[in-house]
Design a protein around this motif. Structure first.
Motif, short mmCIF file in Angstrom:
data_model
loop_
_atom_site.label_atom_id
_atom_site.label_comp_id
_atom_site.label_asym_id
_atom_site.label_seq_id
_atom_site.Cartn_x
_atom_site.Cartn_y
_atom_site.Cartn_z
N LYS A 194 67.92 97.36 52.17
CA LYS A 194 69.27 97.27 52.71
C LYS A 194 70.17 98.34 52.08
CE LYS A 194 69.23 92.24 53.37
NZ LYS A 194 69.88 90.97 52.97
N PRO A 195 71.13 98.87 52.85
CA PRO A 195 71.35 98.65 54.29
C PRO A 195 70.30 99.40 55.11
CG PRO A 195 72.89 100.28 53.47
CD PRO A 195 72.12 99.79 52.27
N PHE A 196 69.91 98.84 56.24
CA PHE A 196 68.89 99.45 57.07
C PHE A 196 69.39 99.55 58.50
CE2 PHE A 196 68.20 94.91 57.17
CZ PHE A 196 68.00 94.63 58.50
N SER A 197 68.76 100.43 59.26
CA SER A 197 69.10 100.59 60.67
C SER A 197 68.35 99.56 61.51
CB SER A 197 68.74 102.00 61.14
OG SER A 197 68.70 102.07 62.55
N PRO A 198 69.04 98.80 62.35
CA PRO A 198 68.35 97.86 63.23
C PRO A 198 67.31 98.54 64.12
CG PRO A 198 70.71 97.44 63.26
CD PRO A 198 70.50 98.73 62.52
N ARG A 199 67.59 99.80 64.47
CA ARG A 199 66.62 100.54 65.29
C ARG A 199 65.34 100.80 64.51
NH1 ARG A 199 71.59 102.85 66.61
NH2 ARG A 199 72.17 102.68 68.81
N GLU A 200 65.48 101.08 63.21
CA GLU A 200 64.29 101.28 62.39
C GLU A 200 63.48 99.98 62.28
OE1 GLU A 200 62.80 102.85 58.00
OE2 GLU A 200 64.95 102.70 58.42
N LEU A 201 64.19 98.85 62.16
CA LEU A 201 63.50 97.57 62.12
C LEU A 201 62.70 97.35 63.40
CD1 LEU A 201 62.93 94.77 60.87
CD2 LEU A 201 65.06 93.97 61.95
N VAL A 202 63.30 97.66 64.55
CA VAL A 202 62.60 97.51 65.83
C VAL A 202 61.35 98.39 65.86
CG1 VAL A 202 62.76 97.96 68.31
CG2 VAL A 202 64.65 96.84 67.13
#
Length: 233
Positions: free
Chosen positions: A102-110
């Motif tokens: 964290k903090p992370f990009s939601p797009r990277e999580l996807v």
């Protein structure tokens, strides 16, 4: 039916954002706000993947992951605000498949979730192995049942641990680099590094070697990687 993802975090803004992005990709999303609720949702909903925060009330992410790994090989992506090497290594040691700081990009999580699902589907659709059983001294490995025994005692292995053991044992004396093992077992689109391989090799040695610090089967080839040694009965 779409794949089901359990997102566990005590920060509401994080679970909301993750839920929004994942549902946009067509996934079913279940949310939990603490470790105890995570265990309840996992037992009830049987998710296909878990996104798990490390620092949570009631049960932390390490405890949750360890409890899940006792009976389930569901992929786990661990979230941590620390970003420290030891946290990452410990998460991999107890069975996390990947991690995000964290903090992370939601797009990277996807992207990471899609990558894990591709590897899982590839494994499920792979062709039959040329041989089903291997025996090296007291170690027996059965590819059909995906089990291993040492001196007749069943050894509990995770999916990746078994895949790694089978790859090495089915190619005795062949030297594999860490990068090659990472690509073969985790896939070329895996976001992690070769530390993952090192951790899994250490766990394998703890489970199959009589003296893990003096391995009989999985040998380190310094500066390159690993190879499997053993004599057939």
């Amino acid at each position: 039916m779409s794949q089901k993802i359990l997102v566990v975090d005590d920060e509401l803004n994080i679970t909301d954002v993750c839920k929004k992005y994942l549902e946009r990709e067509g996934y079913q999303v279940i949310v939990a706000s603490n470790g105890e609720e995570a265990i309840e949702k996992w037992q009830k909903e049987h998710p296909d993947l878990i996104v798990l925060d490390l620092m949570m009330p009631r049960k932390n992410g390490w405890e949750v992951c360890q409890q899940i790994r006792d009976t389930d090989d569901v992929p786990v992506i661990m979230l941590t605000a620390r970003g420290e090497e030891m946290d990452r290594l410990f998460g991999l040691t107890i069975g996390a498949d990947d991690y995000l700081t964290k903090p992370f990009s939601p797009r990277e999580l996807v992207l990471r979730i899609k990558s894990i699902f591709r590897r899982v589907n590839k494994g499920n659709n792979s062709s039959a192995l040329p041989e089903n059983k291997l025996i090296y001294n007291s170690l027996a490995i059965n590819a059909e049942t995906r089990t291993a025994t040492v001196r007749g005692k069943l050894i509990e292995l995770t999916v990746k641990e078994f895949d790694l053991l089978w790859l090495l044992a089915s190619h005795p004396d062949q030297v594999f680099s860490r990068n090659h093992l990472l690509n073969q077992i985790w896939g070329v689109d895996y976001f992690g590094d070769t530390t993952t391989v090192t951790v899994h090799i250490r766990k394998l040695r703890e489970k199959i070697e009589e003296i893990p610090s003096q391995p009989k089967y999985i040998k380190t080839v310094w500066g390159i990687g690993y190879k499997f040694e053993g004599r057939d009965n």
